[in-house]
Design a protein around this motif. Sequence first.
Motif, PDB file in Angstrom:
ATOM      1  N   LEU A 243       0.826  -1.213   0.000  1.00  0.00           N
ATOM      2  CA  LEU A 243       0.000   0.000   0.000  1.00  0.00           C
ATOM      3  C   LEU A 243       0.860   1.264   0.000  1.00  0.00           C
ATOM      4  O   LEU A 243       0.503   2.268  -0.628  1.00  0.00           O
ATOM      5  N   PHE A 244       1.985   1.234   0.704  1.00  0.00           N
ATOM      6  CA  PHE A 244       2.905   2.373   0.665  1.00  0.00           C
ATOM      7  C   PHE A 244       3.444   2.581  -0.751  1.00  0.00           C
ATOM      8  O   PHE A 244       3.579   3.724  -1.215  1.00  0.00           O
ATOM      9  N   ILE A 245       3.754   1.485  -1.444  1.00  0.00           N
ATOM     10  CA  ILE A 245       4.220   1.593  -2.832  1.00  0.00           C
ATOM     11  C   ILE A 245       3.138   2.210  -3.713  1.00  0.00           C
ATOM     12  O   ILE A 245       3.406   3.102  -4.538  1.00  0.00           O
ATOM     13  N   LEU A 246       1.891   1.759  -3.542  1.00  0.00           N
ATOM     14  CA  LEU A 246       0.793   2.309  -4.336  1.00  0.00           C
ATOM     15  C   LEU A 246       0.564   3.784  -4.030  1.00  0.00           C
ATOM     16  O   LEU A 246       0.301   4.592  -4.934  1.00  0.00           O
ATOM     17  N   ALA A 247       0.646   4.151  -2.740  1.00  0.00           N
ATOM     18  CA  ALA A 247       0.461   5.557  -2.363  1.00  0.00           C
ATOM     19  C   ALA A 247       1.541   6.432  -2.998  1.00  0.00           C
ATOM     20  O   ALA A 247       1.252   7.520  -3.534  1.00  0.00           O
ATOM     21  N   ALA A 248       2.786   5.965  -2.952  1.00  0.00           N
ATOM     22  CA  ALA A 248       3.872   6.718  -3.580  1.00  0.00           C
ATOM     23  C   ALA A 248       3.665   6.812  -5.088  1.00  0.00           C
ATOM     24  O   ALA A 248       3.909   7.863  -5.702  1.00  0.00           O
ATOM     25  N   ASP A 249       3.203   5.731  -5.681  1.00  0.00           N
ATOM     26  CA  ASP A 249       3.002   5.686  -7.131  1.00  0.00           C
ATOM     27  C   ASP A 249       1.947   6.691  -7.574  1.00  0.00           C
ATOM     28  O   ASP A 249       2.166   7.471  -8.512  1.00  0.00           O
ATOM     29  N   PHE A 250       0.793   6.690  -6.917  1.00  0.00           N
ATOM     30  CA  PHE A 250      -0.263   7.632  -7.307  1.00  0.00           C
ATOM     31  C   PHE A 250       0.137   9.070  -7.012  1.00  0.00           C
ATOM     32  O   PHE A 250      -0.264   9.997  -7.737  1.00  0.00           O
ATOM     33  N   SER A 251       0.942   9.276  -5.978  1.00  0.00           N
ATOM     34  CA  SER A 251       1.429  10.628  -5.689  1.00  0.00           C
ATOM     35  C   SER A 251       2.307  11.133  -6.822  1.00  0.00           C
ATOM     36  O   SER A 251       2.200  12.287  -7.246  1.00  0.00           O
ATOM     37  N   LEU A 252       3.171  10.266  -7.333  1.00  0.00           N
ATOM     38  CA  LEU A 252       4.045  10.654  -8.444  1.00  0.00           C
ATOM     39  C   LEU A 252       3.262  10.855  -9.736  1.00  0.00           C
ATOM     40  O   LEU A 252       3.599  11.721 -10.548  1.00  0.00           O
ATOM     41  N   LEU A 253       2.212  10.045  -9.945  1.00  0.00           N
ATOM     42  CA  LEU A 253       1.388  10.207 -11.143  1.00  0.00           C
ATOM     43  C   LEU A 253       0.743  11.589 -11.210  1.00  0.00           C
ATOM     44  O   LEU A 253       0.514  12.129 -12.292  1.00  0.00           O
ATOM     45  N   ILE A 254       0.433  12.148 -10.053  1.00  0.00           N
ATOM     46  CA  ILE A 254      -0.215  13.464 -10.003  1.00  0.00           C
ATOM     47  C   ILE A 254       0.696  14.538 -10.588  1.00  0.00           C
ATOM     48  O   ILE A 254       0.245  15.440 -11.313  1.00  0.00           O
ATOM     49  N   PHE A 255       2.001  14.410 -10.301  1.00  0.00           N
ATOM     50  CA  PHE A 255       2.912  15.501 -10.641  1.00  0.00           C
ATOM     51  C   PHE A 255       3.838  15.191 -11.815  1.00  0.00           C
ATOM     52  O   PHE A 255       4.513  16.090 -12.302  1.00  0.00           O
ATOM     53  N   TYR A 256       3.867  13.930 -12.263  1.00  0.00           N
ATOM     54  CA  TYR A 256       4.822  13.565 -13.308  1.00  0.00           C
ATOM     55  C   TYR A 256       4.055  13.061 -14.516  1.00  0.00           C
ATOM     56  O   TYR A 256       3.396  12.027 -14.461  1.00  0.00           O
ATOM     57  N   SER A 257       4.131  13.790 -15.624  1.00  0.00           N
ATOM     58  CA  SER A 257       3.362  13.436 -16.822  1.00  0.00           C
ATOM     59  C   SER A 257       4.275  13.347 -18.030  1.00  0.00           C
ATOM     60  O   SER A 257       4.431  14.299 -18.788  1.00  0.00           O
ATOM     61  N   ALA A 258       4.914  12.202 -18.171  1.00  0.00           N
ATOM     62  CA  ALA A 258       5.730  11.901 -19.340  1.00  0.00           C
ATOM     63  C   ALA A 258       5.551  10.425 -19.651  1.00  0.00           C
ATOM     64  O   ALA A 258       5.340   9.608 -18.750  1.00  0.00           O
ATOM     65  N   LEU A 259       5.647  10.058 -20.926  1.00  0.00           N
ATOM     66  CA  LEU A 259       5.343   8.694 -21.333  1.00  0.00           C
ATOM     67  C   LEU A 259       6.289   7.678 -20.688  1.00  0.00           C
ATOM     68  O   LEU A 259       5.853   6.628 -20.206  1.00  0.00           O
ATOM     69  N   VAL A 260       7.578   7.964 -20.678  1.00  0.00           N
ATOM     70  CA  VAL A 260       8.537   7.037 -20.068  1.00  0.00           C
ATOM     71  C   VAL A 260       8.251   6.886 -18.586  1.00  0.00           C
ATOM     72  O   VAL A 260       8.244   5.773 -18.041  1.00  0.00           O
ATOM     73  N   GLY A 261       7.995   8.000 -17.925  1.00  0.00           N
ATOM     74  CA  GLY A 261       7.669   7.951 -16.503  1.00  0.00           C
ATOM     75  C   GLY A 261       6.384   7.192 -16.241  1.00  0.00           C
ATOM     76  O   GLY A 261       6.270   6.474 -15.237  1.00  0.00           O
ATOM     77  N   LEU A 262       5.412   7.323 -17.138  1.00  0.00           N
ATOM     78  CA  LEU A 262       4.143   6.619 -16.975  1.00  0.00           C
ATOM     79  C   LEU A 262       4.342   5.105 -17.036  1.00  0.00           C
ATOM     80  O   LEU A 262       3.748   4.362 -16.247  1.00  0.00           O
ATOM     81  N   VAL A 263       5.199   4.646 -17.946  1.00  0.00           N
ATOM     82  CA  VAL A 263       5.486   3.214 -18.044  1.00  0.00           C
ATOM     83  C   VAL A 263       6.143   2.717 -16.758  1.00  0.00           C
ATOM     84  O   VAL A 263       5.775   1.679 -16.201  1.00  0.00           O
ATOM     85  N   VAL A 264       7.115   3.481 -16.263  1.00  0.00           N
ATOM     86  CA  VAL A 264       7.819   3.092 -15.033  1.00  0.00           C
ATOM     87  C   VAL A 264       6.867   3.072 -13.848  1.00  0.00           C
ATOM     88  O   VAL A 264       6.879   2.140 -13.022  1.00  0.00           O
ATOM     89  N   LEU A 265       6.014   4.075 -13.753  1.00  0.00           N
ATOM     90  CA  LEU A 265       5.087   4.160 -12.630  1.00  0.00           C
ATOM     91  C   LEU A 265       4.028   3.061 -12.689  1.00  0.00           C
ATOM     92  O   LEU A 265       3.585   2.547 -11.657  1.00  0.00           O
ATOM     93  N   ARG A 266       3.630   2.684 -13.890  1.00  0.00           N
ATOM     94  CA  ARG A 266       2.682   1.566 -14.007  1.00  0.00           C
ATOM     95  C   ARG A 266       3.334   0.252 -13.577  1.00  0.00           C
ATOM     96  O   ARG A 266       2.698  -0.603 -12.950  1.00  0.00           O
ATOM     97  N   ALA A 267       4.608   0.088 -13.906  1.00  0.00           N
ATOM     98  CA  ALA A 267       5.328  -1.105 -13.450  1.00  0.00           C
ATOM     99  C   ALA A 267       5.425  -1.114 -11.928  1.00  0.00           C
ATOM    100  O   ALA A 267       5.201  -2.149 -11.275  1.00  0.00           O
ATOM    101  N   LEU A 268       5.721   0.039 -11.337  1.00  0.00           N
ATOM    102  CA  LEU A 268       5.786   0.154  -9.882  1.00  0.00           C
ATOM    103  C   LEU A 268       4.426  -0.125  -9.262  1.00  0.00           C
ATOM    104  O   LEU A 268       4.319  -0.786  -8.210  1.00  0.00           O
TER     105      LEU A 268
END
Length: 413
Positions: free
Chosen positions: A102-127
Amino acid sequence: MRWHNARVAPMTKDAVEDKDVGPTQRLFQRDFMLLMVINFLVMTAVTTQMGTLPLYVTQLGGHATIAGLVVGIWGLSALVARIPVGKIIDRFGRKQLVLIGLFILAADFSLLIFYSALVGLVVLRALQGVGNGTQSTAVATMVADQLPPQKLSVGLGYFSISQTLPAAIGPAIGLFFVNRWGFQSLFYFNLTLVLIALSCTFFVHESYERPVQENTTIVMHQPFGDLLFQVEVWVPSLIIFVASFANAAVAAFLVQFGYEKHLPLTLVGLSFTVQAIIGVGARLWFAQLYQAVETVVLIASSIVLIASAYLLIAWSQGVFGLLIAGGLDGLGFALLMPLLNGVVLGHVLPMQRGRATAIFSSGNDVAYGMGAILWGVFASCFGYFWLYCCAASLVLATLYLIWRYRKVLQQAR
């Protein structure tokens, strides 16, 4: 020395189950309900992205291949996480892994809010896949720990409502947020759900206690391969793998099938809604059905229902047939999943449940991920009609396994 020989005395499986029953035989105790809430919240956060992330990829300038990668890498990373997580769960406990996931998911959604790039989106989806694979395996194992041995399938049937219901409402919620307030609002909503789930986890009691008997060392260090090749584990896991592999043809290509037949796509999509609603209703009625009908009969009937759904899709000329097929598919899986999961968990020791859950769930992950790719190749070569006929044939082929191992699949009442 193999596990089948090492499992004998002084600590027998029955003795462990007696110890594992706990102070209460009630299904709907506080911890069980909290775990359902946690799973419901997380799965809702996950399913809101089912129809929205491909749109997000398009908005960021990506094409269909990137969209497919963003969708698919989630399942692949979840699969990679499950096996080591299952071993850690059995060795060190369940609740810590729920919190980590759950901590990983919370960090992931927090980063999704502020980081909008295709490469980052792929990495964040993997996380995100790693986080969900971790928490979902741990939560499912905790649920099994909470249930009386004689009520495993019934309890798992009720628990699976917390997975089926989000599948029905999650995509609609996601599209509502995106259309009304944009993608960032959806990520804020998802983060809120995960944080509520995280808060609830602190109130769940960890009922698993690692046994201290000397011979449990053999069990704790038993290789995954030995557990996988136990007939009580691989037979149910293989059946659900085949059924889920076939169902990937529906999940991935039903809309395209409707498009090819010039059917209204909105109405075709209602097949998934019917599937989810029937699935929830069947799970509410599952306890009475389980008490009235033999387990093996229910499993075989589920297989027939699922295969009938695929044949109906193949021969349907209108939306009505697809809606009926959705109902049959939902009913079949609503019965099949908890029954087979109950067989697996009912035949392993408490300190093996994390690994057994990982094996059972991994087969499901692989089936859907690999199925979407292979069925796409098959459809391009032979068409959708033969795709669904072949899917039905694969599912029906598992009836031989059910008959061959009927004594293994029959659960005690």
